[in-house]
Design a protein around this motif. Sequence first.
Motif, short mmCIF file in Angstrom:
data_model
loop_
_atom_site.label_atom_id
_atom_site.label_comp_id
_atom_site.label_asym_id
_atom_site.label_seq_id
_atom_site.Cartn_x
_atom_site.Cartn_y
_atom_site.Cartn_z
N HIS A 237 -19.50 1.50 4.35
CA HIS A 237 -19.47 2.13 5.67
C HIS A 237 -18.09 2.59 6.10
N LEU A 238 -17.12 2.54 5.17
CA LEU A 238 -15.75 2.77 5.59
C LEU A 238 -14.96 3.52 4.53
N ASN A 239 -14.21 4.53 4.96
CA ASN A 239 -13.19 5.15 4.11
C ASN A 239 -11.85 4.92 4.77
N PHE A 240 -10.93 4.32 4.06
CA PHE A 240 -9.59 4.05 4.59
C PHE A 240 -8.59 4.76 3.67
N LEU A 241 -7.95 5.80 4.21
CA LEU A 241 -7.05 6.63 3.41
C LEU A 241 -5.63 6.43 3.91
N SER A 242 -4.71 6.16 2.98
CA SER A 242 -3.31 5.99 3.38
C SER A 242 -2.42 6.88 2.53
N ARG A 243 -1.36 7.39 3.15
CA ARG A 243 -0.37 8.10 2.34
C ARG A 243 0.40 7.06 1.54
N LEU A 244 1.05 7.50 0.47
CA LEU A 244 1.90 6.62 -0.33
C LEU A 244 3.36 6.92 0.00
N LEU A 245 4.24 5.94 -0.23
CA LEU A 245 5.67 6.14 0.02
C LEU A 245 6.30 6.85 -1.17
N ASP A 246 7.22 7.76 -0.89
CA ASP A 246 7.94 8.47 -1.94
C ASP A 246 9.10 7.64 -2.45
N GLY A 247 9.40 7.78 -3.72
CA GLY A 247 10.59 7.11 -4.26
C GLY A 247 10.23 6.13 -5.35
N ASN A 248 11.25 5.62 -6.02
CA ASN A 248 11.03 4.65 -7.10
C ASN A 248 11.21 3.24 -6.59
N TYR A 249 10.19 2.42 -6.85
CA TYR A 249 10.27 1.02 -6.45
C TYR A 249 11.19 0.30 -7.43
N PRO A 250 12.08 -0.57 -6.93
CA PRO A 250 13.03 -1.22 -7.85
C PRO A 250 12.31 -2.09 -8.89
N GLU A 251 12.91 -2.22 -10.05
CA GLU A 251 12.38 -3.09 -11.11
C GLU A 251 12.64 -4.54 -10.70
N THR A 252 11.59 -5.25 -10.33
CA THR A 252 11.78 -6.60 -9.77
C THR A 252 11.66 -7.71 -10.81
N SER A 253 11.11 -7.38 -11.99
CA SER A 253 10.84 -8.47 -12.95
C SER A 253 12.13 -9.18 -13.38
N ARG A 254 13.24 -8.45 -13.39
CA ARG A 254 14.48 -9.09 -13.86
C ARG A 254 15.06 -10.07 -12.82
N LEU A 255 14.54 -10.05 -11.59
CA LEU A 255 15.00 -11.00 -10.58
C LEU A 255 14.42 -12.39 -10.82
N ILE A 256 13.30 -12.44 -11.56
CA ILE A 256 12.58 -13.71 -11.70
C ILE A 256 13.21 -14.51 -12.84
N PRO A 257 13.76 -15.71 -12.52
CA PRO A 257 14.45 -16.49 -13.55
C PRO A 257 13.52 -16.90 -14.70
N GLU A 258 14.07 -16.91 -15.91
CA GLU A 258 13.27 -17.27 -17.09
C GLU A 258 13.09 -18.78 -17.21
N GLN A 259 14.19 -19.55 -16.95
CA GLN A 259 14.06 -21.00 -17.05
C GLN A 259 14.64 -21.66 -15.80
N SER A 260 14.39 -22.97 -15.67
CA SER A 260 14.87 -23.65 -14.47
C SER A 260 15.66 -24.90 -14.83
N LYS A 261 16.52 -25.34 -13.90
CA LYS A 261 17.31 -26.57 -14.11
C LYS A 261 16.69 -27.76 -13.37
N THR A 262 15.99 -27.44 -12.26
CA THR A 262 15.34 -28.51 -11.48
C THR A 262 13.94 -28.04 -11.11
N LYS A 263 12.97 -28.94 -11.26
CA LYS A 263 11.58 -28.56 -11.00
C LYS A 263 10.95 -29.66 -10.17
#
Length: 378
Positions: A237-263
């Motif tokens: 019963h619904l159509n919801f249409l949104s515009r998209l933002l222009d531009g390149n989204y930053p590569e975020t995967s490299r922000l996520i640490p590979e290993q941890s010192k305290t868990k």
Amino acid sequence: MKFIIKRDRLIAGIQDVMKAISSRTVIPILTGMKIEAKQHGITLTGSDSDISIESYIPAEEDDMVYVEQIEEGSIVLQAKYFPDIIRKLPENTVEIEVDSNLKVTIRSGKAEFNLNAQDAEEYPHLPKLQTDDSFEMPIDLLKSMIKQTVFAVSTMETRPILTGVNLKLVDKILAFTATDSHRLAKREIPVADANIEFQQIVVPGKSLNELYKILDDTEETVEISVTNNQILFRTKHLNFLSRLLDGNYPETSRLIPEQSKTKIQVKTKELLNTIDRASLLAKEERNNVVRLFTPNDSIIEISSNSPEVGNVVEEIGIQAMEGEELKISFSSKYMIDALKAIEYDEVIIEFTGAMRPFVIHPLNEDSILQLILPVRTF
């Protein structure tokens, strides 16, 4: 144009499309609501150029008649008055009739309103999206993905791309990512029947917040279609249409640490409530900063200190801890937001040192991830 409609169904449709209508639009006709009558039902449309919402009320469904005596046509009515009029009408059916001079008569019981309308031909045509490039997912899952990420979008217009959520569909894995550069929220789910892939689709956070409010939990699935500058969410019963933002989204995967010192492994609600209490003394001027200290491997200490007001220290038991002792400070607001978004009883928090980002995810569940940058106080 003319029809008689059940008032409660009309009110529900009006409430949906009103979320897309703004009084501050540069196109005057967009302050109105478009109503289109066809033999099979009534379509209401609202738009502010950023988002457009169409709500469809079928003439008949599941042996219930919602609209009758339909004479086809379309019209645009002032959204400032129309919703309030319908809401306050005396009876549970409404008759709406339009004459050739764009005069609209609204009747219900002994009440009769006459309104001036605008020509629907002047209303901008919404882009029709090709639905070949689409996939389906359960509505409750889409809503939880929005809830677990959208709060982390930036509210600052200095980097407009960060005010949206990045959607990525690769190898039948759909990922939502949001960041304001101080924190990051991410959720992934498998989408088995997706026949499309995309990397860089950024949907405004504002659009997703409205979509979250408007999606009906009773409907099962939502169909999502994408073009180069629009995204369409479609239910029965619904159509919801949104515009998209222009531009390149930053590569975020490299922000996520590979290993941890305290868990540490801790009960979500207990930690949330403790940080919430500590934040009472960590008000605005100190950026809501609280400290976490691990004196041993069975408790953590949460504290906050405001020289003018006082201080608070609270210990809570943890399920498990491994790694080295840690003292770290962070925004209580960011931590509370992250813990509220994780709908699991226990979380794992992985630290890589006092000044490195730390990661929170549910116990035994890596598809939901929250990352927070600490604050330098120690």
